[in-house]
Each structure stands twice: as structure tokens, then as C-alpha cells.
Design a protein around this motif. Sequence first.
Motif, mmCIF file in Angstrom:
data_model
loop_
_atom_site.group_PDB
_atom_site.id
_atom_site.type_symbol
_atom_site.label_atom_id
_atom_site.label_comp_id
_atom_site.label_asym_id
_atom_site.label_seq_id
_atom_site.Cartn_x
_atom_site.Cartn_y
_atom_site.Cartn_z
ATOM 1 N N GLU A 11 0.681 -0.937 -0.035
ATOM 2 C CA GLU A 11 0.079 0.006 0.063
ATOM 3 C C GLU A 11 0.930 1.317 -0.065
ATOM 4 O OE1 GLU A 11 -3.041 1.974 2.811
ATOM 5 O OE2 GLU A 11 -3.368 -0.039 2.717
ATOM 6 N N GLU A 12 1.963 1.432 0.757
ATOM 7 C CA GLU A 12 2.871 2.150 0.635
ATOM 8 C C GLU A 12 4.501 1.781 0.847
ATOM 9 O OE1 GLU A 12 2.909 2.853 5.591
ATOM 10 O OE2 GLU A 12 1.550 4.071 4.426
ATOM 11 N N ILE A 13 5.127 2.870 0.516
ATOM 12 C CA ILE A 13 6.808 2.450 0.563
ATOM 13 C C ILE A 13 7.438 3.661 1.025
ATOM 14 C CG2 ILE A 13 6.897 3.010 -2.048
ATOM 15 C CD1 ILE A 13 9.102 0.778 -2.115
ATOM 16 N N ARG A 50 13.787 11.159 4.532
ATOM 17 C CA ARG A 50 14.353 9.913 3.852
ATOM 18 C C ARG A 50 13.249 9.026 3.939
ATOM 19 N NH1 ARG A 50 19.606 7.546 6.078
ATOM 20 N NH2 ARG A 50 18.255 6.151 7.363
ATOM 21 N N ARG A 51 12.508 8.791 5.005
ATOM 22 C CA ARG A 51 11.474 7.604 5.412
ATOM 23 C C ARG A 51 10.068 8.010 5.142
ATOM 24 N NH1 ARG A 51 14.046 3.436 8.070
ATOM 25 N NH2 ARG A 51 16.238 4.366 8.843
ATOM 26 N N ARG A 52 9.760 9.338 4.206
ATOM 27 C CA ARG A 52 8.525 9.805 3.922
ATOM 28 C C ARG A 52 7.745 8.546 3.168
ATOM 29 N NH1 ARG A 52 6.524 13.590 5.507
ATOM 30 N NH2 ARG A 52 8.086 15.185 4.651
ATOM 31 N N LYS A 53 6.746 8.242 3.766
ATOM 32 C CA LYS A 53 5.685 7.283 3.028
ATOM 33 C C LYS A 53 5.132 7.626 1.615
ATOM 34 C CE LYS A 53 5.783 4.812 6.824
ATOM 35 N NZ LYS A 53 6.663 3.518 6.805
ATOM 36 N N LEU A 54 5.369 6.919 0.664
ATOM 37 C CA LEU A 54 5.062 7.211 -0.691
ATOM 38 C C LEU A 54 3.676 6.359 -0.941
ATOM 39 C CD1 LEU A 54 8.032 7.518 -2.953
ATOM 40 C CD2 LEU A 54 7.008 9.172 -1.791
ATOM 41 N N HIS A 55 2.853 6.612 -1.635
ATOM 42 C CA HIS A 55 1.649 5.995 -2.128
ATOM 43 C C HIS A 55 1.435 6.064 -3.554
ATOM 44 C CE1 HIS A 55 0.946 7.234 2.051
ATOM 45 N NE2 HIS A 55 0.536 6.194 2.320
ATOM 46 N N VAL A 56 0.764 4.993 -4.045
ATOM 47 C CA VAL A 56 0.384 5.093 -5.278
ATOM 48 C C VAL A 56 -0.117 6.369 -5.991
ATOM 49 C CG1 VAL A 56 -1.129 3.800 -7.229
ATOM 50 C CG2 VAL A 56 -0.176 2.456 -5.456
ATOM 51 N N GLY A 57 0.533 6.695 -7.328
ATOM 52 C CA GLY A 57 0.209 7.945 -7.632
ATOM 53 C C GLY A 57 1.281 9.011 -7.483
ATOM 54 N N ASP A 58 2.135 9.178 -6.401
ATOM 55 C CA ASP A 58 3.186 10.048 -5.928
ATOM 56 C C ASP A 58 4.189 9.842 -7.049
ATOM 57 O OD1 ASP A 58 2.017 10.793 -3.672
ATOM 58 O OD2 ASP A 58 3.003 9.499 -2.299
ATOM 59 N N ARG A 59 4.507 10.914 -7.371
ATOM 60 C CA ARG A 59 5.669 11.233 -8.548
ATOM 61 C C ARG A 59 6.844 11.837 -7.636
ATOM 62 N NH1 ARG A 59 7.642 15.188 -12.143
ATOM 63 N NH2 ARG A 59 8.198 14.465 -14.143
ATOM 64 N N GLY A 64 18.542 16.152 -12.468
ATOM 65 C CA GLY A 64 19.627 15.603 -13.360
ATOM 66 C C GLY A 64 19.598 14.355 -13.445
ATOM 67 N N MET A 65 18.484 13.556 -12.689
ATOM 68 C CA MET A 65 18.533 12.167 -12.830
ATOM 69 C C MET A 65 17.355 11.549 -13.534
ATOM 70 S SD MET A 65 20.161 11.247 -9.120
ATOM 71 C CE MET A 65 20.647 9.403 -9.346
ATOM 72 N N GLY A 66 16.081 12.306 -13.321
ATOM 73 C CA GLY A 66 14.913 11.637 -14.024
ATOM 74 C C GLY A 66 13.755 11.906 -13.017
ATOM 75 N N ALA A 67 12.648 11.038 -13.390
ATOM 76 C CA ALA A 67 11.364 11.049 -12.685
ATOM 77 C C ALA A 67 10.734 9.705 -12.695
ATOM 78 C CB ALA A 67 10.337 12.180 -13.030
ATOM 79 N N TRP A 68 9.900 9.591 -11.343
ATOM 80 C CA TRP A 68 9.443 8.078 -11.339
ATOM 81 C C TRP A 68 8.120 8.232 -10.657
ATOM 82 C CZ3 TRP A 68 14.195 9.875 -10.359
ATOM 83 C CH2 TRP A 68 15.061 9.319 -11.033
ATOM 84 N N ARG A 69 7.033 7.424 -11.077
ATOM 85 C CA ARG A 69 5.626 7.435 -10.208
ATOM 86 C C ARG A 69 5.622 5.992 -9.554
ATOM 87 N NH1 ARG A 69 2.958 10.081 -13.946
ATOM 88 N NH2 ARG A 69 3.215 8.605 -15.635
ATOM 89 N N VAL A 70 5.070 6.188 -8.625
ATOM 90 C CA VAL A 70 4.387 4.930 -7.803
ATOM 91 C C VAL A 70 3.362 4.466 -8.451
ATOM 92 C CG1 VAL A 70 4.044 3.930 -5.345
ATOM 93 C CG2 VAL A 70 5.468 5.860 -5.677
#
Length: 75
Positions: A11-13, A50-59, A64-70
Motif C-alpha cells: 500500500e505504501e513504501i 528519507r523515510r517519507r511514506k509514498l503511495h500509489v500516484g506519488d511522483r 539531473g536524474m529523472g522522474a518516477w511514479r509509484v
Amino acid sequence: METVDIAIETEEIQLDQFLKWAGVVSSGGEVRALLEQRLIRRNGETESARRRKLHVGDRIEIDGMGAWRVTGGPQ
């Protein structure tokens, strides 16, 4: 900048775990350094935890490195 979708199975990471899972960094120390340089943004806002909880939809974007979406989540 193209956004890469990264599927998780929970559910989160935590931010540091997500970046390791995505192959962006190899250690928590790398994440810490990026945060200290204020290079990581979550949903457009500069991130500091560093330990912020990410959920589906977070970007996540790193200057200089890129972008990722959960994507994904429990089925």
C-alpha cells in the motif's frame, strides 16, 4: 522529462526504499546526500524526509536524474 512508472506490491513504501527498488540509488546514504542537496521533489514539493511514506500516484523527481511514479499497490 519522461516519468518512469515503478510498481510496488504494498500500500505504501518509504522514499529511500522506493529509490533503491527503482534502481535509482544503491544505498540510503545516497538518498541522504540527495536530500541534503535539496534535489528530490515529491509531487512538485522539495522533500526532506528519507523515510517519507509514498503511495500509489506519488511522483518523485530528482534534478539531473529523472522522474518516477509509484504505481501498483496490493491486489
